[in-house]
Each structure stands twice: as structure tokens, then as C-alpha cells.
Design a protein around this motif. Sequence first.
Motif, PDB file in Angstrom:
ATOM      1  N   UNK A  94      22.943 -17.087 -45.174  1.00 25.23           N
ATOM      2  CA  UNK A  94      22.041 -16.154 -45.851  1.00 25.23           C
ATOM      3  C   UNK A  94      21.314 -15.274 -44.833  1.00 25.23           C
ATOM      4  N   UNK A  95      20.897 -15.876 -43.734  1.00 24.47           N
ATOM      5  CA  UNK A  95      20.170 -15.089 -42.713  1.00 24.47           C
ATOM      6  C   UNK A  95      21.086 -14.085 -42.031  1.00 24.47           C
ATOM      7  N   UNK A  96      22.320 -14.455 -41.783  1.00 26.21           N
ATOM      8  CA  UNK A  96      23.259 -13.529 -41.162  1.00 26.21           C
ATOM      9  C   UNK A  96      23.577 -12.353 -42.091  1.00 26.21           C
ATOM     10  N   UNK A  97      23.666 -12.600 -43.373  1.00 24.84           N
ATOM     11  CA  UNK A  97      23.912 -11.508 -44.323  1.00 24.84           C
ATOM     12  C   UNK A  97      22.774 -10.496 -44.303  1.00 24.84           C
ATOM     13  N   UNK A  98      21.565 -10.979 -44.049  1.00 17.33           N
ATOM     14  CA  UNK A  98      20.393 -10.096 -44.053  1.00 17.33           C
ATOM     15  C   UNK A  98      20.182  -9.391 -42.716  1.00 17.33           C
ATOM     16  N   UNK A  99      20.944  -9.752 -41.706  1.00 22.08           N
ATOM     17  CA  UNK A  99      20.769  -9.152 -40.386  1.00 22.08           C
ATOM     18  C   UNK A  99      21.259  -7.704 -40.378  1.00 22.08           C
ATOM     19  N   UNK A 100      20.549  -6.816 -39.675  1.00 24.97           N
ATOM     20  CA  UNK A 100      20.994  -5.419 -39.586  1.00 24.97           C
ATOM     21  C   UNK A 100      22.157  -5.208 -38.622  1.00 24.97           C
ATOM     22  N   UNK A 101      22.597  -6.259 -37.948  1.00 30.41           N
ATOM     23  CA  UNK A 101      23.716  -6.148 -37.016  1.00 30.41           C
ATOM     24  C   UNK A 101      24.618  -7.362 -37.108  1.00 30.41           C
ATOM     25  N   UNK A 117      39.890 -30.667 -34.184  1.00 28.66           N
ATOM     26  CA  UNK A 117      40.373 -31.797 -34.984  1.00 28.66           C
ATOM     27  C   UNK A 117      39.356 -32.933 -35.017  1.00 28.66           C
ATOM     28  N   UNK A 118      38.329 -32.833 -34.179  1.00 24.17           N
ATOM     29  CA  UNK A 118      37.270 -33.846 -34.142  1.00 24.17           C
ATOM     30  C   UNK A 118      36.279 -33.652 -35.290  1.00 24.17           C
ATOM     31  N   UNK A 119      36.145 -32.423 -35.763  1.00 21.88           N
ATOM     32  CA  UNK A 119      35.145 -32.099 -36.778  1.00 21.88           C
ATOM     33  C   UNK A 119      35.532 -32.647 -38.144  1.00 21.88           C
ATOM     34  N   UNK A 120      34.552 -33.151 -38.861  1.00 21.67           N
ATOM     35  CA  UNK A 120      34.774 -33.681 -40.212  1.00 21.67           C
ATOM     36  C   UNK A 120      35.230 -32.567 -41.148  1.00 21.67           C
ATOM     37  N   UNK A 121      36.124 -32.880 -42.100  1.00 17.05           N
ATOM     38  CA  UNK A 121      36.627 -31.854 -43.035  1.00 17.05           C
ATOM     39  C   UNK A 121      35.521 -31.132 -43.791  1.00 17.05           C
ATOM     40  N   UNK A 122      34.445 -31.829 -44.140  1.00 18.20           N
ATOM     41  CA  UNK A 122      33.373 -31.191 -44.906  1.00 18.20           C
ATOM     42  C   UNK A 122      32.724 -30.073 -44.105  1.00 18.20           C
ATOM     43  N   UNK A 123      32.650 -30.216 -42.786  1.00 16.18           N
ATOM     44  CA  UNK A 123      32.077 -29.174 -41.944  1.00 16.18           C
ATOM     45  C   UNK A 123      33.054 -28.001 -41.788  1.00 16.18           C
ATOM     46  N   UNK A 124      34.303 -28.331 -41.539  1.00 16.43           N
ATOM     47  CA  UNK A 124      35.313 -27.281 -41.385  1.00 16.43           C
ATOM     48  C   UNK A 124      35.463 -26.470 -42.678  1.00 16.43           C
ATOM     49  N   UNK A 125      35.546 -27.153 -43.802  1.00 16.34           N
ATOM     50  CA  UNK A 125      35.733 -26.463 -45.074  1.00 16.34           C
ATOM     51  C   UNK A 125      34.552 -25.555 -45.410  1.00 16.34           C
ATOM     52  N   UNK A 126      33.344 -26.000 -45.071  1.00 14.26           N
ATOM     53  CA  UNK A 126      32.171 -25.196 -45.413  1.00 14.26           C
ATOM     54  C   UNK A 126      32.097 -23.923 -44.582  1.00 14.26           C
ATOM     55  N   UNK A 127      32.453 -23.998 -43.298  1.00 13.54           N
ATOM     56  CA  UNK A 127      32.461 -22.791 -42.469  1.00 13.54           C
ATOM     57  C   UNK A 127      33.522 -21.821 -42.969  1.00 13.54           C
ATOM     58  N   UNK A 128      34.692 -22.331 -43.344  1.00 13.71           N
ATOM     59  CA  UNK A 128      35.747 -21.467 -43.870  1.00 13.71           C
ATOM     60  C   UNK A 128      35.336 -20.846 -45.204  1.00 13.71           C
ATOM     61  N   UNK A 129      34.607 -21.604 -46.006  1.00 10.85           N
ATOM     62  CA  UNK A 129      34.193 -21.121 -47.323  1.00 10.85           C
ATOM     63  C   UNK A 129      33.154 -20.007 -47.203  1.00 10.85           C
ATOM     64  N   UNK A 130      32.238 -20.158 -46.254  1.00 13.22           N
ATOM     65  CA  UNK A 130      31.204 -19.144 -46.040  1.00 13.22           C
ATOM     66  C   UNK A 130      31.771 -18.075 -45.101  1.00 13.22           C
ATOM     67  N   UNK A 131      32.360 -17.063 -45.698  1.00 13.27           N
ATOM     68  CA  UNK A 131      33.098 -16.062 -44.932  1.00 13.27           C
ATOM     69  C   UNK A 131      32.239 -15.336 -43.906  1.00 13.27           C
ATOM     70  N   UNK A 132      30.957 -15.199 -44.153  1.00  8.72           N
ATOM     71  CA  UNK A 132      30.094 -14.532 -43.184  1.00  8.72           C
ATOM     72  C   UNK A 132      30.037 -15.337 -41.886  1.00  8.72           C
ATOM     73  N   UNK A 133      30.097 -16.661 -41.982  1.00  7.00           N
ATOM     74  CA  UNK A 133      30.114 -17.510 -40.792  1.00  7.00           C
ATOM     75  C   UNK A 133      31.472 -17.456 -40.111  1.00  7.00           C
TER      76      UNK A 133
END
Length: 289
Positions: free
Chosen positions: A178-185, A211-227
Motif C-alpha cells: 500500500x505504501x509503495x502504491x502511494x509513493x510518487x516514485x 527455495x528456502x522461503x516458505x510458499x506463503x511468503x513467495x506466493x504473497x510477493x507474487x500476488x502483490x504485483x507492486x512488490x
Amino acid sequence: MTIVLYKWPSHVGLPSLTAASLQAEGYLRLAGLQFFVQECSSSSSTPTGVIPALDTGSEVPAASDAGDLAAARAIIAHLAKSGLADLDAKLSPPQRAELLAFTSLVQSTLDIATHYTTWVEQRGYREFRKAAYGNRLPFPLNYIVPWSQRNEMLKLLGNIDGFKAYQAAVDTLYALADRLRASPGRFFFGPTPSSLDALLFGHLIFYRHSSVAAPVLRDKVDQLQVLARYVDGILSDFFNTEMPPPPIADASSWSEAAQGHSSAVLSWLCCKLHQNGKYKVCRQSKGAL
């Protein structure tokens, strides 16, 4: 001034194996500093006994807290305090307050989730041990060394509930998006990066590609396209060149023996012995050396 970063080697598309090494290198690259890279497969290879580590020639910053993520923060703090590179120098007072708040949030949630998936999760630990030590240390050291490190980290982390740790990290990822979406850059505070960008980048690229990262973390970053776009942009624009290894120190002040030049002396001696008909003895002696 010569700056040397000691970090874990690259691994399967990642510039380095751990989030901490990625944070330290990310800060150096975002700051536009020229530095050398010494890839290490053991923490005993660094001047602080922790990976990552930084050597600026005059000082080697060390963290007061345990853990590699604390070491990365110490490196960033040293670069800013020493005047070598302070990415936060031009932030306004309100931005600095926001920087402190989000940095504290990242440390209290993402740091814990990253440590948990690496050291507590059985699957994550196996993946890390295999990538970090599998072919780099001989048996049984490739089991003993990470086992010892894991015990230290388990003591540091204490009794953590995995569900709560991951949920707190996911909530933080939503807030950061949310904060990145609001950033002017493209960065958190506009068109120029801050220390928060380096810290966040290390976690996010680790979650997305390791491959060390838990699927829940990987999936959430992929889901949040701004990240996801944020990570890909930094990776493509700031990690597009490889940093060289540190130069080899001048060895001219060492003795011939210390430089490994004894073979030249031995060749001269063999020549003399050959003239006296004793070359066979010399050749046998040379093979024994």
C-alpha cells in the motif's frame, strides 16, 4: 578507499544466498558505490565471523546483536555514519519518522519470518544447508557446521509460533505494498532509494526466488504485483553488472619460500647436480617435496 563485501555466493538466479547478504549488497549498489566482492562458503572466512561482512580498510563494522540480518543493518549503519553513503541524508523529518516506523516493522516481522523459514522450518533448513554447504564443505562438516549455526539461531529466536510469524509477515507485506502504491516514485520515498529500500529488497527477492522461503511468503510477493515489480526493477537496474573480487595483495615483500618460489631454487640445484652426475637423486628428492 577499498571496500570489500563478504557475502554468500549466488544461487539459482539470486545474487546471493541469504536475505542479509542481499540487503548489504543492495545498499551498496543503490548507493552507487564501487566495491569488491569476496564470496564465502563459511563465516570463518570473514573478518567478523558472520556473513555478510564489510571491510573498508580502516574499520570492520560488527553488529551488537546476533544473526546475519543484524550484521547487514550494522553494515548499512556504518556506511551512513562514516559518510561513505547515506541514502537517508535528504529525507525530510516526516519521512525520517516514517522510515523509522517501517524499518521497525520490517525488523519485527519480516526478519523473524526470514529466520523462521531458514532455521526452524525443516524443509527450509534442508534447502539452506544443501545450497550453502552441500558441495562446499567435506563430510561431515557440511552437516556439523549448519547444525551448530541452527542451534544458535534456535536459541536466539526462542519459542516462535510459525503461523503467527508468517501471518505477521503477510500483514506487513500488505502494508508495504500500500505504501509503495502511494509513493510518487519507484522507491519508498520517491525517485531516490533509502535504507528501507535495501532492507526490503533483501527480504522480497529472497521470498520470491529462494527455495528456502516458505510458499506463503513467495506466493504473497507474487500476488502483490507492486512488490514483484519493485523487486524486478531493482534487480534488473542495479544488479546488471558483476562486482570483481578484491585484488591480490602485493607479495613482493615476502621471502622466496613464502611466495612458493622454492621450485626455482630447486631447479637451479638440479642443474648443478646434473653436471655432477647426480640428477637422478635430485629428481627423486623433488618428487618427495
